[in-house]
Design a protein around this motif. Structure first.
Motif, short mmCIF file in Angstrom:
data_model
loop_
_atom_site.label_atom_id
_atom_site.label_comp_id
_atom_site.label_asym_id
_atom_site.label_seq_id
_atom_site.Cartn_x
_atom_site.Cartn_y
_atom_site.Cartn_z
N ARG A 132 4.46 27.82 -13.73
CA ARG A 132 5.53 26.72 -13.32
C ARG A 132 4.90 25.72 -12.38
N HIS A 133 5.38 24.55 -12.57
CA HIS A 133 4.87 23.45 -11.84
C HIS A 133 5.95 22.89 -10.73
N ARG A 134 5.61 22.48 -9.57
CA ARG A 134 6.58 21.89 -8.81
C ARG A 134 7.11 20.46 -9.25
N ARG A 135 8.43 20.36 -9.32
CA ARG A 135 9.01 19.25 -10.08
C ARG A 135 9.64 18.28 -9.04
N GLU B 76 -7.32 9.91 -9.02
CA GLU B 76 -6.97 9.12 -10.19
C GLU B 76 -5.46 8.92 -10.11
N HIS B 77 -4.68 9.61 -9.43
CA HIS B 77 -3.33 9.20 -9.44
C HIS B 77 -2.96 7.96 -8.67
N LEU B 78 -3.80 7.78 -7.78
CA LEU B 78 -3.84 6.59 -6.88
C LEU B 78 -4.36 5.41 -7.65
N LEU B 79 -5.44 5.53 -8.16
CA LEU B 79 -5.89 4.55 -9.40
C LEU B 79 -4.88 4.03 -10.37
N LEU B 80 -4.20 5.26 -10.74
CA LEU B 80 -3.28 4.75 -11.84
C LEU B 80 -1.98 3.96 -11.48
N ALA B 81 -1.59 4.49 -10.17
CA ALA B 81 -0.69 3.86 -9.21
C ALA B 81 -0.94 2.39 -9.14
N LEU B 82 -2.29 1.96 -8.76
CA LEU B 82 -2.64 0.80 -8.59
C LEU B 82 -2.31 -0.10 -9.79
N ALA C 14 0.81 -1.09 0.04
CA ALA C 14 0.01 0.11 -0.07
C ALA C 14 0.86 1.31 0.13
N ARG C 15 2.00 1.23 0.66
CA ARG C 15 2.79 2.47 0.68
C ARG C 15 3.48 2.51 -0.59
N GLU C 16 3.70 1.51 -1.26
CA GLU C 16 4.19 1.56 -2.70
C GLU C 16 3.39 2.18 -3.66
N VAL C 17 1.84 1.93 -3.66
CA VAL C 17 0.90 2.61 -4.32
C VAL C 17 1.00 4.12 -4.07
N VAL C 18 1.18 4.73 -2.96
CA VAL C 18 1.20 5.97 -2.58
C VAL C 18 2.45 6.61 -3.10
N VAL C 19 3.66 5.91 -2.76
CA VAL C 19 4.97 6.37 -3.33
C VAL C 19 4.48 6.65 -5.19
N GLU C 20 4.05 5.55 -5.60
CA GLU C 20 3.91 5.33 -7.00
C GLU C 20 3.08 6.77 -7.69
N ALA C 21 2.13 6.97 -6.64
CA ALA C 21 1.19 7.95 -7.12
C ALA C 21 2.09 9.48 -7.12
N ARG D 262 5.36 9.83 -7.41
CA ARG D 262 6.06 9.68 -8.61
C ARG D 262 5.54 10.23 -10.11
N ILE D 263 4.15 9.42 -10.18
CA ILE D 263 3.20 9.77 -11.44
C ILE D 263 2.92 11.27 -11.25
N GLY D 264 2.78 11.83 -10.03
CA GLY D 264 2.31 13.40 -10.17
C GLY D 264 3.48 14.13 -10.20
N ARG D 265 4.91 13.79 -10.05
CA ARG D 265 5.93 14.50 -10.13
C ARG D 265 6.18 14.49 -11.55
N GLU D 266 6.25 13.29 -12.14
CA GLU D 266 6.46 13.06 -13.73
C GLU D 266 5.38 14.07 -14.65
#
Length: 172
Positions: A99-102, A31-37, A9-16, A18-22
């Motif tokens: 400008r977005h946070r990177r 939706e970021h959590l869904l995509l991470a799953l 579950a922590r991996e899902v949050v971390v992946e969300a 990562r996706i957001g930063r990317e």
């Protein structure tokens, strides 16, 4: 609450995150959590969703619909608005505004926070001691909104997810 999350579950949050930063996002949404799953595809998380035909590519495609396209459906020409902003505030101000946070931590929206809190409730209701990806999926149904609609549209029901969670747990 995060101390109760399993490693998966922590991996899902971390992946969300990562996706957001990317994607240069300002906040992490459901939706970021869904995509991470879906990207991670764990048996008690993303794999449950893909059995219903939901794919990471489909979620990404919907997320990629630009604000410009959405505004165009309302009759707003983004280039006209941008040109007016430049005339009024100057090019440098408009660049800073866009400008977005990177790097670093991206905050979660209130909807995403509520989803994660509901995953705790799902775990407690099932008498589980920890929160796993399956609890996040179950919480998506309780939360309602866009993500729940996506799941229903893909033909995935809460009862199907519950049955699959029980089947995978018995097999383990």
């Amino acid at each position: 609450m995060f101390e109760r999350f399993t490693e998966d579950a922590r991996e899902v949050v971390v992946e969300a995150q990562r996706i957001g930063r990317e994607r240069g996002e300002r906040a992490i949404d459901e939706e970021h959590l869904l995509l991470a799953l879906l990207v991670i595809g764990q048996p008690l998380g993303g794999a449950l969703l893909t059995t219903g035909g939901l794919t990471a590519a489909a979620v990404r495609e919907r997320m990629d619909r630009s604000d410009e396209q959405l505004l165009a459906t309302l009759g707003v020409d983004v280039e006209v608005v941008r040109a007016r902003m430049v005339r009024t505030f100057g090019e440098a101000a408009v660049r800073r505004l866009g400008r977005h946070r990177r790097g670093g931590h991206i905050p979660f929206t209130s909807a995403a926070k509520t989803l994660l809190e509901r995953s705790l409730r799902e775990a407690l209701a099932r008498k589980d001691r920890h929160i796993g990806p399956e609890h996040i999926v179950l919480a998506m149904f309780r939360r309602g909104g866009r993500v729940a609609a996506d799941l229903r549209e893909a033909g995935i029901t809460r009862s199907q997810v519950e049955v699959e969670v029980d089947r995978v747990r018995r097999a383990a």
